[in-house]
Motif scaffolding. Structure first.
Motif, PDB file in Angstrom:
ATOM      1  N   PHE A  27       0.648  -0.973   0.171  1.00 59.73           N
ATOM      2  CA  PHE A  27      -0.179  -0.019  -0.012  1.00 59.73           C
ATOM      3  C   PHE A  27       1.234   1.644  -0.196  1.00 59.73           C
ATOM      4  O   PHE A  27      -0.113   1.746  -0.999  1.00 59.73           O
ATOM      5  N   CYS A  28       1.883   0.797   1.256  1.00 60.79           N
ATOM      6  CA  CYS A  28       2.945   2.250   0.564  1.00 60.79           C
ATOM      7  C   CYS A  28       4.066   2.515   0.160  1.00 60.79           C
ATOM      8  O   CYS A  28       3.933   3.289  -0.764  1.00 60.79           O
ATOM      9  N   GLY A  29       4.376   1.623  -0.215  1.00 59.74           N
ATOM     10  CA  GLY A  29       5.208   1.499  -2.076  1.00 59.74           C
ATOM     11  C   GLY A  29       4.777   1.559  -2.952  1.00 59.74           C
ATOM     12  O   GLY A  29       5.329   1.837  -4.517  1.00 59.74           O
ATOM     13  N   ASP A  30       3.693   1.356  -3.417  1.00 56.75           N
ATOM     14  CA  ASP A  30       2.571   1.046  -4.704  1.00 56.75           C
ATOM     15  C   ASP A  30       2.357   2.380  -5.067  1.00 56.75           C
ATOM     16  O   ASP A  30       1.955   2.975  -6.189  1.00 56.75           O
ATOM     17  N   THR A  31       1.621   3.457  -4.007  1.00 56.67           N
ATOM     18  CA  THR A  31       0.884   4.287  -4.289  1.00 56.67           C
ATOM     19  C   THR A  31       1.441   5.625  -4.832  1.00 56.67           C
ATOM     20  O   THR A  31       0.525   6.018  -5.639  1.00 56.67           O
ATOM     21  N   VAL A  32       2.688   5.806  -5.044  1.00 54.62           N
ATOM     22  CA  VAL A  32       3.391   6.986  -5.972  1.00 54.62           C
ATOM     23  C   VAL A  32       3.258   6.519  -6.758  1.00 54.62           C
ATOM     24  O   VAL A  32       3.566   7.052  -7.780  1.00 54.62           O
ATOM     25  N   ALA A  33       4.436   5.125  -6.690  1.00 54.36           N
ATOM     26  CA  ALA A  33       4.989   4.502  -7.899  1.00 54.36           C
ATOM     27  C   ALA A  33       4.297   3.869  -9.005  1.00 54.36           C
ATOM     28  O   ALA A  33       4.720   4.845 -10.321  1.00 54.36           O
ATOM     29  N   SER A  34       3.011   4.273  -8.494  1.00 52.21           N
ATOM     30  CA  SER A  34       2.566   3.433  -9.496  1.00 52.21           C
ATOM     31  C   SER A  34       1.688   4.153 -10.516  1.00 52.21           C
ATOM     32  O   SER A  34       1.153   4.605 -11.086  1.00 52.21           O
ATOM     33  N   GLU A  35       0.999   6.158  -9.734  1.00 52.77           N
ATOM     34  CA  GLU A  35       0.987   7.068 -10.476  1.00 52.77           C
ATOM     35  C   GLU A  35       1.925   7.310 -11.666  1.00 52.77           C
ATOM     36  O   GLU A  35       2.064   8.097 -12.653  1.00 52.77           O
ATOM     37  N   ALA A  36       3.201   7.256 -11.385  1.00 49.59           N
ATOM     38  CA  ALA A  36       4.220   7.699 -11.680  1.00 49.59           C
ATOM     39  C   ALA A  36       3.961   6.998 -13.009  1.00 49.59           C
ATOM     40  O   ALA A  36       4.821   6.745 -14.359  1.00 49.59           O
ATOM     41  N   SER A  37       4.314   5.199 -12.836  1.00 43.93           N
ATOM     42  CA  SER A  37       4.463   4.338 -14.152  1.00 43.93           C
ATOM     43  C   SER A  37       3.093   3.999 -14.841  1.00 43.93           C
ATOM     44  O   SER A  37       3.223   3.591 -16.459  1.00 43.93           O
ATOM     45  N   TRP A  38       1.678   4.660 -14.312  1.00 47.60           N
ATOM     46  CA  TRP A  38       0.401   4.824 -15.698  1.00 47.60           C
ATOM     47  C   TRP A  38       0.888   6.649 -16.152  1.00 47.60           C
ATOM     48  O   TRP A  38      -0.253   6.805 -16.525  1.00 47.60           O
ATOM     49  N   SER A  39       2.287   7.345 -15.594  1.00 41.10           N
ATOM     50  CA  SER A  39       2.129   8.456 -16.737  1.00 41.10           C
ATOM     51  C   SER A  39       0.949   9.817 -15.671  1.00 41.10           C
ATOM     52  O   SER A  39       0.220  10.010 -16.493  1.00 41.10           O
ATOM     53  N   SER A  40       0.788   9.338 -14.584  1.00 35.59           N
ATOM     54  CA  SER A  40      -0.657  10.057 -14.088  1.00 35.59           C
ATOM     55  C   SER A  40      -0.342  11.045 -13.593  1.00 35.59           C
ATOM     56  O   SER A  40      -1.098  12.029 -12.938  1.00 35.59           O
ATOM     57  N   LEU A  41       1.152  10.985 -12.799  1.00 32.36           N
ATOM     58  CA  LEU A  41       1.138  11.591 -11.780  1.00 32.36           C
ATOM     59  C   LEU A  41       1.385  12.794 -12.384  1.00 32.36           C
ATOM     60  O   LEU A  41       0.825  14.267 -11.632  1.00 32.36           O
TER      61      LEU A  41
END
Length: 295
Positions: A107-121
């Motif tokens: 939950f803590c490791g996926d939260t920001v990195a997943s936005e970056a991987s989806w190019s939505s950050l």
């Protein structure tokens, strides 16, 4: 996207209020609907039933083993089927060392990195959502889901254990028993300490999540470093240096399952864990505030 651009965007938006961006309920619903959240919840909810089946197949739990803090495992296993409370305590023990680390790291490791991987950050920041607000919302929600995961396991274990073994006093590993009225508060204390002790993993995962665009890298890195801490704690040659390792205190909650509640071990473990976690969270916020967001 630079911080200056974000500030200009905020100033140009009429009626803009930073605190109203990315509400916690919105972020919570986004995370709740994700497949990994449902899968993790399913695994934790299934564990008590798997253990009930294992006990039914294998007979009365118990066996030989070593001493030390790990010795409490044998006593807990010996009385695991005495009552729902004992079964819940056993479920927490067998999962605290690793299984409960996974949802925290996830939950803590996926939260920001997943936005970056989806190019939505960068689009979230262009909304505009201040960087500190974005991190704060994601951290609070991630910690909330981590706590919910730790609460889910004993709650399901109590319900399943009551159906399988009945409700009764908590038989203590050192002998004697806790009254039914004291059982739930003691188990709640155990869950609370486990959550606090896992804040180091949460800090590691969250910091790594702000440094990489690969969610699995952040999650795996946090789990890996947690395992390294457990390995180092097993090196007795380190002597008193092990007292500064969060892993050294991860089972201090066993002191809550005593006739006379002992706070010293849990207090030391909580202080060390919170200290490391605050430092790691500070690194995450500081690094992300200066990071060039390109994804």
């Amino acid at each position: 996207m630079s911080s200056a651009t974000e500030v200009r965007g905020h100033a140009e938006a009429p009626g803009y209020h930073a605190r109203r961006t990315l509400p916690l309920r919105v972020e919570a619903m986004r995370q709740l609907r994700r497949r990994r959240t449902l899968l993790m919840g399913g695994v934790l909810a299934a564990l008590p039933f798997i253990l009930i089946v294992a006990f039914a197949i294998g007979g009365t739990p118990g066996g030989e083993g070593g001493g030390g803090r790990g010795g409490s495992r044998i006593n807990l296993m010996d009385v695991a089927t005495e009552s729902a409370a004992n079964f819940a305590a056993t479920c927490l023990f067998v999962s605290a060392g690793f299984l409960l680390v996974v949802p925290v790291a996830l939950f803590c490791g996926d939260t920001v990195a997943s936005e970056a991987s989806w190019s939505s950050l960068r689009y979230l920041l262009a909304a505009p959502v201040p960087r500190s607000r974005l991190l704060w919302s994601k951290l609070v929600v991630a910690l909330g889901f981590s706590l919910a995961a730790m609460v889910l396991l004993p709650v399901v274990a109590l319900a399943a254990g009551a159906a399988a073994y009945g409700w009764g006093p908590l038989q203590l590993p050192t002998g004697g028993a806790l009254s039914t009225a004291d059982t739930v508060p003691r188990l709640a204390l155990v869950v609370g300490f486990i959550f606090v002790s896992q804040l180091v993993t949460a800090g590691l995962a969250f910091w790594l999540s702000t440094k990489t665009d690969a969610p699995l890298g952040a999650v795996g890195g946090a789990v890996g470093l947690t395992i390294v801490g457990n390995v180092l704690d097993a090196v007795t040659a380190l002597g008193s240096w092990r007292d500064f390792l969060p892993a050294h205190w991860q089972f201090a909650w066993a002191d809550a399952l005593q006739p006379d509640l002992e706070w010293s071990g849990m207090a030391k473990g909580a202080a060390i864990s919170v200290t490391y976690a605050l430092i790691l969270f500070a690194f995450a916020f500081r690094g992300f505030s200066r990071k060039d967001i390109v994804s």
